[in-house]
Design a protein around this motif. Structure first.
Motif, PDB file in Angstrom:
ATOM      1  N   SER A  52       0.816  -1.222   0.000  1.00 52.09           N
ATOM      2  CA  SER A  52       0.000   0.000   0.000  1.00 52.09           C
ATOM      3  C   SER A  52       0.848   1.269   0.000  1.00 52.09           C
ATOM      4  CB  SER A  52      -0.962   0.005   1.183  1.00 52.09           C
ATOM      5  OG  SER A  52      -0.247  -0.039   2.396  1.00 52.09           O
ATOM      6  N   ASP A  53       2.000   1.274   0.669  1.00 48.48           N
ATOM      7  CA  ASP A  53       2.830   2.480   0.668  1.00 48.48           C
ATOM      8  C   ASP A  53       3.421   2.741  -0.714  1.00 48.48           C
ATOM      9  OD1 ASP A  53       4.435   0.176   1.053  1.00 48.48           O
ATOM     10  OD2 ASP A  53       6.091   1.418   1.779  1.00 48.48           O
ATOM     11  N   ILE A  54       3.681   1.700  -1.478  1.00 49.03           N
ATOM     12  CA  ILE A  54       4.190   1.855  -2.839  1.00 49.03           C
ATOM     13  C   ILE A  54       3.101   2.447  -3.727  1.00 49.03           C
ATOM     14  CG2 ILE A  54       4.986   0.601  -4.893  1.00 49.03           C
ATOM     15  CD1 ILE A  54       7.153   0.780  -2.816  1.00 49.03           C
ATOM     16  N   LYS A  55       1.858   2.016  -3.540  1.00 49.66           N
ATOM     17  CA  LYS A  55       0.749   2.551  -4.330  1.00 49.66           C
ATOM     18  C   LYS A  55       0.590   4.047  -4.087  1.00 49.66           C
ATOM     19  CE  LYS A  55      -1.757  -1.787  -4.623  1.00 49.66           C
ATOM     20  NZ  LYS A  55      -3.007  -2.481  -4.417  1.00 49.66           N
ATOM     21  N   HIS A  56       0.784   4.478  -2.854  1.00 51.76           N
ATOM     22  CA  HIS A  56       0.710   5.908  -2.529  1.00 51.76           C
ATOM     23  C   HIS A  56       1.863   6.669  -3.193  1.00 51.76           C
ATOM     24  CE1 HIS A  56      -0.203   9.493  -0.269  1.00 51.76           C
ATOM     25  NE2 HIS A  56       1.048   9.537   0.152  1.00 51.76           N
ATOM     26  N   LYS A  57       3.040   6.061  -3.212  1.00 55.15           N
ATOM     27  CA  LYS A  57       4.205   6.715  -3.814  1.00 55.15           C
ATOM     28  C   LYS A  57       4.045   6.870  -5.327  1.00 55.15           C
ATOM     29  CE  LYS A  57       7.568   5.358  -0.332  1.00 55.15           C
ATOM     30  NZ  LYS A  57       8.707   4.517  -0.001  1.00 55.15           N
ATOM     31  N   ILE A  59       1.311   7.648  -6.966  1.00 61.20           N
ATOM     32  CA  ILE A  59       0.531   8.870  -7.174  1.00 61.20           C
ATOM     33  C   ILE A  59       1.377  10.096  -6.852  1.00 61.20           C
ATOM     34  CG2 ILE A  59      -1.543  10.132  -6.486  1.00 61.20           C
ATOM     35  CD1 ILE A  59      -2.063   7.473  -8.009  1.00 61.20           C
ATOM     36  N   GLU A  60       2.086  10.060  -5.733  1.00 62.51           N
ATOM     37  CA  GLU A  60       2.930  11.183  -5.331  1.00 62.51           C
ATOM     38  C   GLU A  60       3.974  11.505  -6.393  1.00 62.51           C
ATOM     39  OE1 GLU A  60       5.246  11.325  -1.585  1.00 62.51           O
ATOM     40  OE2 GLU A  60       3.307  10.948  -0.653  1.00 62.51           O
ATOM     41  N   MET A  61       4.640  10.486  -6.892  1.00 59.06           N
ATOM     42  CA  MET A  61       5.698  10.695  -7.875  1.00 59.06           C
ATOM     43  C   MET A  61       5.148  11.207  -9.195  1.00 59.06           C
ATOM     44  SD  MET A  61       8.293   7.511  -7.204  1.00 59.06           S
ATOM     45  CE  MET A  61       9.472   8.037  -8.438  1.00 59.06           C
ATOM     46  N   SER A  62       3.981  10.719  -9.599  1.00 57.85           N
ATOM     47  CA  SER A  62       3.410  11.181 -10.871  1.00 57.85           C
ATOM     48  C   SER A  62       3.006  12.644 -10.776  1.00 57.85           C
ATOM     49  CB  SER A  62       2.226  10.319 -11.297  1.00 57.85           C
ATOM     50  OG  SER A  62       1.155  10.484 -10.408  1.00 57.85           O
ATOM     51  N   LEU A  63       2.480  13.072  -9.636  1.00 60.81           N
ATOM     52  CA  LEU A  63       2.109  14.469  -9.456  1.00 60.81           C
ATOM     53  C   LEU A  63       3.332  15.367  -9.313  1.00 60.81           C
ATOM     54  CD1 LEU A  63      -1.009  14.170  -7.132  1.00 60.81           C
ATOM     55  CD2 LEU A  63      -0.950  14.658  -9.576  1.00 60.81           C
ATOM     56  N   SER A  64       4.473  14.780  -8.980  1.00 57.87           N
ATOM     57  CA  SER A  64       5.707  15.550  -8.885  1.00 57.87           C
ATOM     58  C   SER A  64       6.449  15.613 -10.211  1.00 57.87           C
ATOM     59  CB  SER A  64       6.624  14.944  -7.823  1.00 57.87           C
ATOM     60  OG  SER A  64       6.007  15.038  -6.570  1.00 57.87           O
ATOM     61  N   GLY A  65       5.873  15.002 -11.243  1.00 60.14           N
ATOM     62  CA  GLY A  65       6.462  15.111 -12.577  1.00 60.14           C
ATOM     63  C   GLY A  65       7.256  13.907 -13.040  1.00 60.14           C
ATOM     64  N   LEU A  75      10.753   2.531  -8.005  1.00 59.25           N
ATOM     65  CA  LEU A  75      10.022   1.706  -7.039  1.00 59.25           C
ATOM     66  C   LEU A  75      10.190   0.206  -7.270  1.00 59.25           C
ATOM     67  CD1 LEU A  75       6.692   3.756  -6.803  1.00 59.25           C
ATOM     68  CD2 LEU A  75       8.697   3.845  -5.304  1.00 59.25           C
ATOM     69  N   GLU A  76      10.924  -0.153  -8.324  1.00 57.86           N
ATOM     70  CA  GLU A  76      11.193  -1.555  -8.671  1.00 57.86           C
ATOM     71  C   GLU A  76       9.907  -2.339  -8.889  1.00 57.86           C
ATOM     72  OE1 GLU A  76      13.742  -2.896  -5.506  1.00 57.86           O
ATOM     73  OE2 GLU A  76      15.480  -1.867  -6.340  1.00 57.86           O
ATOM     74  N   ILE A  77       9.034  -1.777  -9.742  1.00 61.11           N
ATOM     75  CA  ILE A  77       7.790  -2.427 -10.137  1.00 61.11           C
ATOM     76  C   ILE A  77       7.653  -2.318 -11.652  1.00 61.11           C
ATOM     77  CG2 ILE A  77       6.616  -2.040  -7.939  1.00 61.11           C
ATOM     78  CD1 ILE A  77       5.289   0.400  -9.111  1.00 61.11           C
ATOM     79  N   SER A  78       6.645  -2.960 -12.214  1.00 55.27           N
ATOM     80  CA  SER A  78       6.468  -2.921 -13.665  1.00 55.27           C
ATOM     81  C   SER A  78       5.718  -1.665 -14.093  1.00 55.27           C
ATOM     82  CB  SER A  78       5.714  -4.164 -14.151  1.00 55.27           C
ATOM     83  OG  SER A  78       4.347  -4.049 -13.828  1.00 55.27           O
ATOM     84  N   LYS A  87      -4.753   4.555 -13.290  1.00 55.34           N
ATOM     85  CA  LYS A  87      -6.126   4.450 -13.802  1.00 55.34           C
ATOM     86  C   LYS A  87      -7.119   4.308 -12.665  1.00 55.34           C
ATOM     87  CE  LYS A  87      -5.336   2.442 -18.367  1.00 55.34           C
ATOM     88  NZ  LYS A  87      -5.476   1.223 -19.177  1.00 55.34           N
ATOM     89  N   LYS A  88      -6.767   3.535 -11.636  1.00 52.86           N
ATOM     90  CA  LYS A  88      -7.663   3.337 -10.493  1.00 52.86           C
ATOM     91  C   LYS A  88      -7.902   4.644  -9.747  1.00 52.86           C
ATOM     92  CE  LYS A  88      -6.157  -1.365  -9.475  1.00 52.86           C
ATOM     93  NZ  LYS A  88      -5.365  -2.174  -8.533  1.00 52.86           N
ATOM     94  N   LYS A  89      -6.883   5.475  -9.652  1.00 48.92           N
ATOM     95  CA  LYS A  89      -6.976   6.706  -8.867  1.00 48.92           C
ATOM     96  C   LYS A  89      -7.441   7.903  -9.693  1.00 48.92           C
ATOM     97  CE  LYS A  89      -5.145   4.757  -5.234  1.00 48.92           C
ATOM     98  NZ  LYS A  89      -5.972   4.204  -4.230  1.00 48.92           N
ATOM     99  N   GLU A  90      -7.654   7.725 -10.990  1.00 51.69           N
ATOM    100  CA  GLU A  90      -7.990   8.849 -11.869  1.00 51.69           C
ATOM    101  C   GLU A  90      -9.209   9.624 -11.390  1.00 51.69           C
ATOM    102  OE1 GLU A  90      -8.947   9.693 -16.573  1.00 51.69           O
ATOM    103  OE2 GLU A  90      -8.905   7.643 -15.829  1.00 51.69           O
ATOM    104  N   THR A  91     -10.261   8.933 -10.962  1.00 56.33           N
ATOM    105  CA  THR A  91     -11.483   9.622 -10.535  1.00 56.33           C
ATOM    106  C   THR A  91     -11.285  10.353  -9.208  1.00 56.33           C
ATOM    107  OG1 THR A  91     -12.280   7.592  -9.487  1.00 56.33           O
ATOM    108  CG2 THR A  91     -13.007   8.028 -11.742  1.00 56.33           C
ATOM    109  N   LEU A  92     -10.325   9.917  -8.403  1.00 53.89           N
ATOM    110  CA  LEU A  92     -10.080  10.553  -7.115  1.00 53.89           C
ATOM    111  C   LEU A  92      -9.167  11.771  -7.228  1.00 53.89           C
ATOM    112  CD1 LEU A  92      -9.439   7.330  -5.005  1.00 53.89           C
ATOM    113  CD2 LEU A  92     -11.564   8.612  -5.217  1.00 53.89           C
ATOM    114  N   LEU A  93      -8.426  11.862  -8.332  1.00 55.46           N
ATOM    115  CA  LEU A  93      -7.488  12.961  -8.501  1.00 55.46           C
ATOM    116  C   LEU A  93      -8.192  14.198  -9.021  1.00 55.46           C
ATOM    117  CD1 LEU A  93      -4.486  11.049 -10.067  1.00 55.46           C
ATOM    118  CD2 LEU A  93      -4.728  11.820  -7.724  1.00 55.46           C
ATOM    119  N   ASP A  94      -7.772  15.330  -8.540  1.00 50.99           N
ATOM    120  CA  ASP A  94      -8.312  16.609  -8.970  1.00 50.99           C
ATOM    121  C   ASP A  94      -7.256  17.265  -9.849  1.00 50.99           C
ATOM    122  OD1 ASP A  94      -9.908  18.781  -9.204  1.00 50.99           O
ATOM    123  OD2 ASP A  94      -9.803  19.397  -7.110  1.00 50.99           O
ATOM    124  N   SER A  95      -7.654  17.814 -10.979  1.00 47.78           N
ATOM    125  CA  SER A  95      -6.705  18.418 -11.913  1.00 47.78           C
ATOM    126  C   SER A  95      -6.160  19.748 -11.422  1.00 47.78           C
ATOM    127  CB  SER A  95      -7.364  18.619 -13.282  1.00 47.78           C
ATOM    128  OG  SER A  95      -7.634  17.378 -13.869  1.00 47.78           O
TER     129      SER A  95
END
Length: 185
Positions: A52-57, A59-65, A75-78, A87-95
């Protein structure tokens, strides 16, 4: 011997029972809370993308550019995991950075001087979906002084997407835009 209660990672409940083992011998658990969405979970995942902490990171990293491949490498993931989580968080994100905007709107109630954002540093980065001909661009505006992301939008590499970003920045009262000399408007 000490017993440690197993808690559900989603709801935090202690009503958990064992639910078999994985192929590599790790214990699988099931949350008994009726309102919890967790079907089955492990206490220690082998793959970083399930934590879960990786999933949060992500979003954080994508918003940081950070780009998709960059996030995956750090993060050593695919890359598929990164895209799936975004995609899962798209509806929760505010532009638009709503929290920053709220502080700017309520400046009459605060006696401390708050400087309004007057300039934004706009940039875009791209990746592709499936094949390189199917490009997707992330356009974002950053407050040059603080480094905070003010607004972002996804789209093609065209003027209309930049105009959408400008529209999102209107509540901030942005009057100057700095780009990397791309001939957009």
């Amino acid at each position: 011997m000490a017993l440690i209660p197993v808690r559900c990672p989603l709801c935090g409940g202690e009503k958990v029972k064992k639910r078999g083992k994985t192929d590599d011998g790790k214990q699988r658990y099931l949350c008994q809370n009726e309102n919890c969405e967790a079907k089955s979970f492990l206490l220690d995942y082998t793959y970083n993308g399930r934590k879960s902490d990786i999933k949060h990171k992500i979003i954080e990293m994508s918003l940081s550019g950070s780009g998709i491949r960059d996030i995956a490498r750090v993060l050593e993931i695919s890359t598929d995991t990164v895209i799936s989580e975004l995609k899962k968080k798209e509806t929760l994100l505010d532009s638009v950075n709503s929290e920053l905007l709220k502080t700017l709107e309520h400046t009459e109630n605060i006696e401390v001087d708050i400087l309004k954002v007057e300039e934004a540093e706009a940039d875009e980065m791209w990746s592709f979906v499936g094949k390189k001909e199917n490009q997707r661009w992330l356009w974002h505006a950053v407050d040059h002084k603080t480094g905070k992301v003010l607004a972002y939008t996804f789209g093609t590499h065209e003027d209309k997407v930049f105009l959408e970003l400008k529209r999102l920045l209107e509540p901030f009262g942005i009057v100057k835009f700095y780009t990397d000399n791309w001939g957009c408007l």
